[in-house]
Design a protein around this motif. Structure first.
Motif, mmCIF file in Angstrom:
data_model
loop_
_atom_site.group_PDB
_atom_site.id
_atom_site.type_symbol
_atom_site.label_atom_id
_atom_site.label_comp_id
_atom_site.label_asym_id
_atom_site.label_seq_id
_atom_site.Cartn_x
_atom_site.Cartn_y
_atom_site.Cartn_z
ATOM 1 N N ALA A 20 0.831 -1.204 0.000
ATOM 2 C CA ALA A 20 0.000 0.000 0.000
ATOM 3 C C ALA A 20 0.864 1.252 0.000
ATOM 4 O O ALA A 20 0.544 2.237 -0.674
ATOM 5 N N GLY A 21 1.993 1.208 0.724
ATOM 6 C CA GLY A 21 2.877 2.377 0.755
ATOM 7 C C GLY A 21 3.488 2.660 -0.601
ATOM 8 O O GLY A 21 3.599 3.811 -1.014
ATOM 9 N N VAL A 22 3.887 1.605 -1.321
ATOM 10 C CA VAL A 22 4.441 1.805 -2.665
ATOM 11 C C VAL A 22 3.396 2.430 -3.574
ATOM 12 O O VAL A 22 3.683 3.337 -4.360
ATOM 13 N N LEU A 23 2.137 1.968 -3.441
ATOM 14 C CA LEU A 23 1.114 2.461 -4.359
ATOM 15 C C LEU A 23 0.605 3.841 -3.984
ATOM 16 O O LEU A 23 0.129 4.576 -4.836
ATOM 17 N N VAL A 24 0.679 4.211 -2.703
ATOM 18 C CA VAL A 24 -0.032 5.395 -2.240
ATOM 19 C C VAL A 24 0.853 6.637 -2.220
ATOM 20 O O VAL A 24 0.417 7.716 -2.597
ATOM 21 N N ARG A 25 2.102 6.496 -1.816
ATOM 22 C CA ARG A 25 2.902 7.689 -1.565
ATOM 23 C C ARG A 25 3.404 8.319 -2.857
ATOM 24 O O ARG A 25 3.656 7.616 -3.839
ATOM 25 N N ARG A 26 3.573 9.641 -2.839
ATOM 26 C CA ARG A 26 4.086 10.341 -4.010
ATOM 27 C C ARG A 26 5.599 10.492 -3.978
ATOM 28 O O ARG A 26 6.229 10.604 -5.014
ATOM 29 N N ASN A 27 6.164 10.554 -2.772
ATOM 30 C CA ASN A 27 7.596 10.821 -2.656
ATOM 31 C C ASN A 27 8.387 9.561 -2.994
ATOM 32 O O ASN A 27 8.093 8.479 -2.509
ATOM 33 N N ILE A 28 9.416 9.711 -3.813
ATOM 34 C CA ILE A 28 10.117 8.512 -4.290
ATOM 35 C C ILE A 28 10.926 7.873 -3.173
ATOM 36 O O ILE A 28 11.125 6.656 -3.139
ATOM 37 N N ILE A 29 11.358 8.643 -2.192
ATOM 38 C CA ILE A 29 12.091 8.060 -1.068
ATOM 39 C C ILE A 29 11.156 7.204 -0.222
ATOM 40 O O ILE A 29 11.547 6.139 0.284
ATOM 41 N N MET A 30 9.882 7.635 -0.113
ATOM 42 C CA MET A 30 8.934 6.805 0.633
ATOM 43 C C MET A 30 8.649 5.500 -0.102
ATOM 44 O O MET A 30 8.401 4.476 0.521
ATOM 45 N N VAL A 31 8.701 5.528 -1.431
ATOM 46 C CA VAL A 31 8.524 4.283 -2.184
ATOM 47 C C VAL A 31 9.655 3.319 -1.856
ATOM 48 O O VAL A 31 9.445 2.120 -1.610
ATOM 49 N N LEU A 32 10.893 3.843 -1.807
ATOM 50 C CA LEU A 32 12.025 2.977 -1.463
ATOM 51 C C LEU A 32 11.906 2.442 -0.037
ATOM 52 O O LEU A 32 12.202 1.273 0.229
ATOM 53 N N VAL A 92 6.919 11.384 -7.780
ATOM 54 C CA VAL A 92 6.913 10.410 -8.869
ATOM 55 C C VAL A 92 5.918 10.778 -9.958
ATOM 56 O O VAL A 92 6.028 10.282 -11.070
ATOM 57 N N ASP A 93 4.952 11.665 -9.659
ATOM 58 C CA ASP A 93 4.031 12.087 -10.708
ATOM 59 C C ASP A 93 4.713 12.977 -11.734
ATOM 60 O O ASP A 93 4.304 13.027 -12.890
ATOM 61 N N GLN A 94 5.747 13.703 -11.312
ATOM 62 C CA GLN A 94 6.423 14.616 -12.227
ATOM 63 C C GLN A 94 7.590 13.960 -12.944
ATOM 64 O O GLN A 94 8.190 14.559 -13.819
ATOM 65 N N ILE A 95 7.944 12.760 -12.552
ATOM 66 C CA ILE A 95 9.029 12.061 -13.233
ATOM 67 C C ILE A 95 8.384 11.220 -14.328
ATOM 68 O O ILE A 95 8.154 10.028 -14.180
ATOM 69 N N ASN A 96 8.042 11.894 -15.432
ATOM 70 C CA ASN A 96 7.327 11.189 -16.500
ATOM 71 C C ASN A 96 8.019 11.401 -17.835
ATOM 72 O O ASN A 96 7.387 11.481 -18.867
ATOM 73 N N LEU A 97 9.346 11.488 -17.785
ATOM 74 C CA LEU A 97 10.092 11.790 -18.998
ATOM 75 C C LEU A 97 9.973 10.672 -20.020
ATOM 76 O O LEU A 97 9.952 10.904 -21.219
ATOM 77 N N LEU B 85 -0.186 12.022 -0.848
ATOM 78 C CA LEU B 85 -0.801 10.797 -1.337
ATOM 79 C C LEU B 85 -1.206 10.978 -2.792
ATOM 80 O O LEU B 85 -1.489 12.089 -3.238
ATOM 81 N N HIS B 86 -1.215 9.886 -3.513
ATOM 82 C CA HIS B 86 -1.710 9.928 -4.881
ATOM 83 C C HIS B 86 -3.210 10.186 -4.880
ATOM 84 O O HIS B 86 -3.899 10.021 -3.880
ATOM 85 N N LYS B 87 -3.702 10.537 -6.071
ATOM 86 C CA LYS B 87 -5.155 10.653 -6.192
ATOM 87 C C LYS B 87 -5.812 9.290 -6.076
ATOM 88 O O LYS B 87 -6.915 9.156 -5.580
ATOM 89 N N GLN B 88 -5.110 8.262 -6.553
ATOM 90 C CA GLN B 88 -5.689 6.920 -6.535
ATOM 91 C C GLN B 88 -5.319 6.186 -5.251
ATOM 92 O O GLN B 88 -5.132 4.979 -5.265
ATOM 93 N N ALA B 89 -5.227 6.920 -4.139
ATOM 94 C CA ALA B 89 -4.799 6.296 -2.881
ATOM 95 C C ALA B 89 -5.764 5.223 -2.409
ATOM 96 O O ALA B 89 -5.343 4.201 -1.867
ATOM 97 N N LYS B 90 -7.055 5.439 -2.656
ATOM 98 C CA LYS B 90 -8.029 4.443 -2.200
ATOM 99 C C LYS B 90 -7.837 3.125 -2.928
ATOM 100 O O LYS B 90 -7.958 2.049 -2.345
ATOM 101 N N VAL B 91 -7.528 3.231 -4.229
ATOM 102 C CA VAL B 91 -7.281 2.012 -4.996
ATOM 103 C C VAL B 91 -6.053 1.287 -4.447
ATOM 104 O O VAL B 91 -6.035 0.056 -4.327
ATOM 105 N N GLY B 92 -5.037 2.055 -4.076
ATOM 106 C CA GLY B 92 -3.829 1.446 -3.539
ATOM 107 C C GLY B 92 -4.096 0.719 -2.231
ATOM 108 O O GLY B 92 -3.632 -0.406 -2.023
#
Lengths: 100, 200
Positions: A20-32, A92-97, B85-92
């Protein structure tokens, strides 16, 4: 004596929180950091099975997972630093190169 | 009974630390609560008669990996993020719950059918856990051990190459630009290159 299922449940909960943390967080360090949680849940499961199966092989696997985690952290954080130098963001939303 | 109480303490604090780490707005708080969770996972390993693994957990995870994360976080001047949080946080979260129930189902339905090994808790206690680990590591697992050392070496080189100095830097808020190359250039070059190589 603690039943094996309790350790497995603990490991599964940690895995779910990590996913859930990988999918939810925006910060790339939190993903790691969430990936670290997932690796730790695998370690708990390995050690639990190793103990209840009276074998050392699972604990050796934990050893190599820790080695891999250390290498992954060093490389991942170096990539994050290089990314921040060129793109000035950690979102991670802005890293879309490479997004097509 | 005491072991079960200790399990509930260690497991509860681990889960709580993980949840705080994932949901906290401040990323430094996340790293610190993850540190708490990792230390309590070491307690779980002690309950499982794996003392050496517990020591390595505290040394490597809590001591090295989390400190590396904290150092890098300090480089980025962390602040509280509004949109963390992402917009799709609930899905996550929903997918996380689905993964949890799938794993619970698989874990409870699986039976151990293999024969147990010779290393009962009593045998490990007589030999010493570190000695058991060392015996296995330097006989059966010698080749993976060497490969692990190679992996660490390659990771070290990679980290130095990726994050070290001497890489191409663009003009930006993050990088410091070395302008001393202008004195050494011949005067005929008129345009200023956008991208310079900072000397070692």
């Amino acid at each position: 004596m603690i039943p094996l299922d309790w350790y497995l449940t603990l490991g599964f909960f940690l895995f779910a929180i990590g996913v859930a943390g990988v999918l939810v967080r925006r910060n790339i360090i939190m993903v790691l950091l969430s990936i670290e949680l997932i690796l730790n849940s695998a370690n708990i499961t390995f050690v639990a099975y190793s103990n209840y199966h009276q074998s050392i092989n699972g604990q050796m696997m934990v050893f190599f997972i820790m080695t891999m985690a250390a290498a992954e952290v060093a490389l991942g954080l170096a990539l994050v630093i290089a990314l921040f130098r060129t793109r000035s963001t950690l979102n991670v939303d802005q890293i879309n190169l490479m997004k097509w | 009974m005491a072991a079960q109480l200790l399990f509930f303490y260690f497991g509860g604090v681990t889960i709580a630390g993980a949840i705080v780490a994932v949901t906290s707005r401040n990323i430094v708080y996340s790293a610190l609560s993850l540190l708490v969770a990792f230390i309590h996972i070491a307690g779980i390993y002690v309950l499982l008669n794996a003392e050496f693994i517990a020591a390595v957990q505290i040394l490597v995870y809590a001591g090295a990996i989390l400190v590396l994360y904290l150092f890098v976080l300090m480089l980025f001047n962390p602040s509280e993020e509004k949109l963390y949080l992402h917009k799709q946080a609930k899905v996550g979260i929903f997918l996380g719950v689905v993964v949890l129930f799938m794993m619970l189902f698989a874990g409870y339905k699986t039976e151990i059918i293999g024969k147990g090994g010779p290393l009962t808790a009593q045998a490990v206690k007589e030999m010493g856990h570190t000695r058991v680990i060392g015996n296995a590591l330097f006989t059966d697992y010698l080749f993976p051990f060497e490969v692990a050392s190679l992996i660490l070496l390659v990771a070290m080189f990679g980290a130095i190459v990726l994050a070290g100095r001497g890489v191409h830097r663009k003009k930006g808020p993050a990088g410091r630009i070395d302008l001393s190359y202008r004195d050494k250039l011949p005067k005929k070059s008129s345009e200023t290159p956008e991208e310079v190589i900072v000397g070692r």
